[in-house]
Design an enzyme around this catalytic site. Structure first.
Site, short mmCIF file in Angstrom:
data_model
loop_
_atom_site.label_atom_id
_atom_site.label_comp_id
_atom_site.label_asym_id
_atom_site.label_seq_id
_atom_site.Cartn_x
_atom_site.Cartn_y
_atom_site.Cartn_z
N GLU A 109 0.87 -1.23 -0.05
CA GLU A 109 0.27 -0.11 0.00
C GLU A 109 0.91 1.20 0.03
O GLU A 109 0.88 2.57 0.04
CB GLU A 109 -0.62 0.30 0.79
N ASP A 198 -1.44 -1.84 -8.68
CA ASP A 198 -1.82 -2.89 -8.64
C ASP A 198 -1.60 -3.96 -10.39
O ASP A 198 -2.40 -2.89 -11.20
CB ASP A 198 -3.12 -2.86 -8.51
#
Length: 682
Positions: A109, A198
């Site tokens: 993250e 991602d």
């Protein structure tokens, strides 16, 4: 950790495999790939040929493999030693699978804190990538280089991820990205542009499979990159580091990508304040970590317990943004399962069984002391500040915390959905970033949007109006008559023995208060637990100490987390009765109940409540409305049970109400688990 096999399989078919297939057709396109340890374990077990295909790309220099912390923890949320250990575990695993030791790592993250440079360096990693917002916050404007930072003399190179590219790729026509580079092209020197994002956005996010593969976006993009080879070079991180030195030094503030900073209100650790459920899970992890340190480091028990602890540090269930995260009960359950299995190994090694002990500490770091009771069967956490309520009810034989519950609370996006009526997405919907989609997964979903007036735990003590209905209680449209709910209680702990000599603990929580209009009561709650026993005995004594008419309607709230509200394998049983609705999301009012059981066969668990005298029993689900990458969705979190007794008390008179909570195996079979790591990697 905890994701379903079909989720891994779906992501593989929609994202990982088709992406690699396109990449294999374009040998001049170089890039870096990172797979989490959990995903690697699944690939090795289920798609081993895929591992071999990646290794060929690595061997021919087209792909650089990036490392990371094995179970994708948020690094600042775990101890220094575990940061180093998880990164080294991943590096060993990648060496085993692909024949290379990674030089760089993916930062889960992209949550960065300045102290991370040291443990990342100590783990053998030379670079990572964070978002450009980190640099903007530090006053940087043009980010066409990578930079070097240090902590305590430990260097680490940092690449800035370009947010504009994150929104161009793959959501805009491929030519627009080429134009973006061309518009920023200069003849005098090179400029660096970094995309790191991602992999699931290439096929896994809603609408992207059609755009990226069926409509050929990725094929076109790679072709366009190859056609600009005379002025636009595609390189891996390590290749760029060999060609150019870093700028620097740079010292970045704490942060993450822009959206994460919005969700966390600027600082990732704020999730622990925002969600007490996350905080309790995190502090349980730290408590198990401290206990682990008491094991001999060279023992097999230490290695097994540490691997399970590390699995319990996986980040997904500790926070919430646009992904389900904390709201997905099966992800939280997986964290608790791994932590409790780790704890069980530690306790079996350190403590002769059966045993029981009690401690008082500020476990949650909120300035208030909790009472922790640990036996060879249970781990319990009581809050005297909240009236002796119970906030962890872990039964380690099943590795389940029955108080892995969730309180319904406002989320910022609720307002957006309430203000606008959005239809469910059509099949023809184009690709869009999940940060911009406003879809709902169920018609009439917003009718289920409710907020709880208090946190949902167990042994919550209510004094109600006799006329209040189940529906009013469900909706929170009732008055609490007493001054007892979640109010501070005096606590006393006594060590006891039963007739057979077994050692036990009896906790007593005592409060004085009033019930409207002017009745004064003393409420004492005793909880008794013995070593080697699978039962909790709960005894309430309610004494009328003055005033009022003495009419009492007393209820005890228990929220029990059983994962599946509509699963046929999870159900209510009231002995001697045929229930119309047995599933755990049922809404029902049952009179004269002496015993109720909750069966959770997938986890081989049965919970039984036996009352000293028949109760009016309300049962209802607690369901949240939260956002996931697919849109707004409803999720069963737990079953709320509310046994209720109506009685009269004369002044000076007492009433005793008792019940037993028992846990046992249900005769079902536990689901299979993905193996954690590998012998070589460990």
């Amino acid at each position: 950790m905890g994701n379903f096999d079909d989720v891994f399989a779906g992501s593989f078919e929609q994202t990982y495999e088709p992406f690699l297939k396109v990449l294999e057709r374009h040998p001049h396109i170089k890039l870096s790939l990172h797979y989490s340890g959990s995903l690697l374990d699944w690939l090795v077990a289920n798609r081993p040929d895929f591992i071999g295909r990646i290794r060929k790309l690595v061997e021919r220099g087209q792909v650089e493999i990036m490392g990371g912390a094995y179970f994708e923890p948020i690094l600042p949320a775990i101890p220094h030693e575990d940061i180093v250990g998880q990164i080294r575990l991943m590096s060993g695993r990648l060496k085993e699978l692909f024949g290379v030791t990674p030089q760089g790592m993916w930062l889960a993250e992209r949550v960065w804190e300045p102290h991370l440079a040291r443990p990342i360096h100590e783990a053998g990693i030379a670079y990572t990538a964070v978002d450009d917002t980190h640099f903007f916050d530090a006053g940087y404007e043009e980010l066409y280089h990578y930079y070097r930072t240090e902590e305590d003399g430990c260097p680490l190179d940092i690449f800035p991820i370009n947010e504009e590219l994150r929104y161009l790729i793959p959501f805009k026509p491929a030519r627009e990205t080429i134009d973006y580079f061309n518009d920023r092209r200069v003849e005098t020197h090179q400029r660096l542009f970094v995309l790191a994002d991602d992999g699931e956005k290439f096929g896994g996010w809603p609408g992207t499979y059609k755009a990226v593969y069926e409509d050929g976006w990725l094929e076109q993009f790679f072709t366009l990159l190859e056609e600009q080879a005379d002025w636009l070079k595609v390189v891996t991180f390590s290749e760029y580091r060999r060609l150019f030195p870093p700028a620097g030094p740079v010292y970045l503030p704490t942060g993450s990508y822009r959206e994460m900073k919005e969700w966390s209100r600027g600082f990732w650790r704020n999730f622990f304040h925002r969600y007490p459920e996350s905080n309790r899970m995190h502090k349980k992890m730290l408590a198990v970590r401290r206990r682990l340190a008491e094991l001999p480091r060279d023992s097999e028990a230490f290695e097994r317990a540490r691997m399970l602890l590390w699995a319990g540090q996986c980040n997904c269930a500790y926070w919430h943004g646009v992904f389900g995260g904390l709201y997905l009960n099966f992800l939280r359950a997986a964290i608790w399962e791994n932590l409790l299995k780790s704890e069980q190994i530690i306790e079996e090694t350190l403590q002769p069984s059966p045993f029981i002990r009690v401690s008082v500490e500020d476990r949650c770091y909120d300035g208030e002391e909790e009472v922790i009771v640990t036996s060879d069967r249970f781990s319990l956490l009581f809050s005297p500040r909240l009236g002796g309520s119970l906030w962890e009810l872990s039964w380690r034989p099943a590795a389940v915390n029955l108080l892995d519950t969730l309180t319904r609370r406002p989320e910022a996006y609720h307002k957006d959905y309430l203000e606008q009526a959005f239809a469910p997405p059509s099949l023809e919907e184009g690709a869009a970033s999940i940060h911009h989609r406003k879809a709902v997964k169920e018609e009439g979903l917003l009718e289920h949007l409710r907020y709880d007036p208090y946190p949902r735990g167990a042994l919550l003590d209510h004094f109600l109006e006799k006329t209040v209905t189940l529906e009013e209680f469900m909706k929170g449209e009732y008055r609490e008559l007493g001054s007892f709910l979640l109010q501070a209680a005096a606590v006393e702990s006594v060590r006891i023995h039963d007739d057979s000599g077994r050692e036990g603990i009896r906790l007593s929580f005592r409060r004085d208060g009033k019930v409207e209009p002017d009745m004064e009561l003393e409420l004492e709650k005793e909880v008794t637990l013995f070593a080697g026993d699978d039962n909790l005995q709960v005894d309430y004594t309610i004494t009328h100490t003055g005033g009022g008419r003495g009419e009492v309607s007393f209820a005890v709230e228990l929220n029990l987390a059983c994962l599946g509200g509509y699963d046929e394998e999870r159900s209510y049983i009231i002995p001697g009765r045929e229930l119309q609705e047995k599933h755990l999301a049922a809404v029902a009012s049952d009179e004269q109940v002496e015993e109720i059981r909750l069966q959770d066969r997938p986890r081989n668990l049965e919970i039984a409540l036996q009352f000293s005298e028949p109760a009016l029993l309300w049962r209802m689900p607690i369901e949240t409305v939260s956002l996931s990458e697919g849109g707004l969705e409803r999720t069963y979190q737990q079953s709320l049970l509310l046994p209720r007794w109506d009685f009269s008390l004369k002044e000076g008179q007492s009433k005793k109400i008792s019940f037993t909570l028992s846990l046992r195996a249900a005769g079902g079979e536990r689901r299979e688990e993905v193996a954690l790591g590998s012998e070589a990697g460990a």
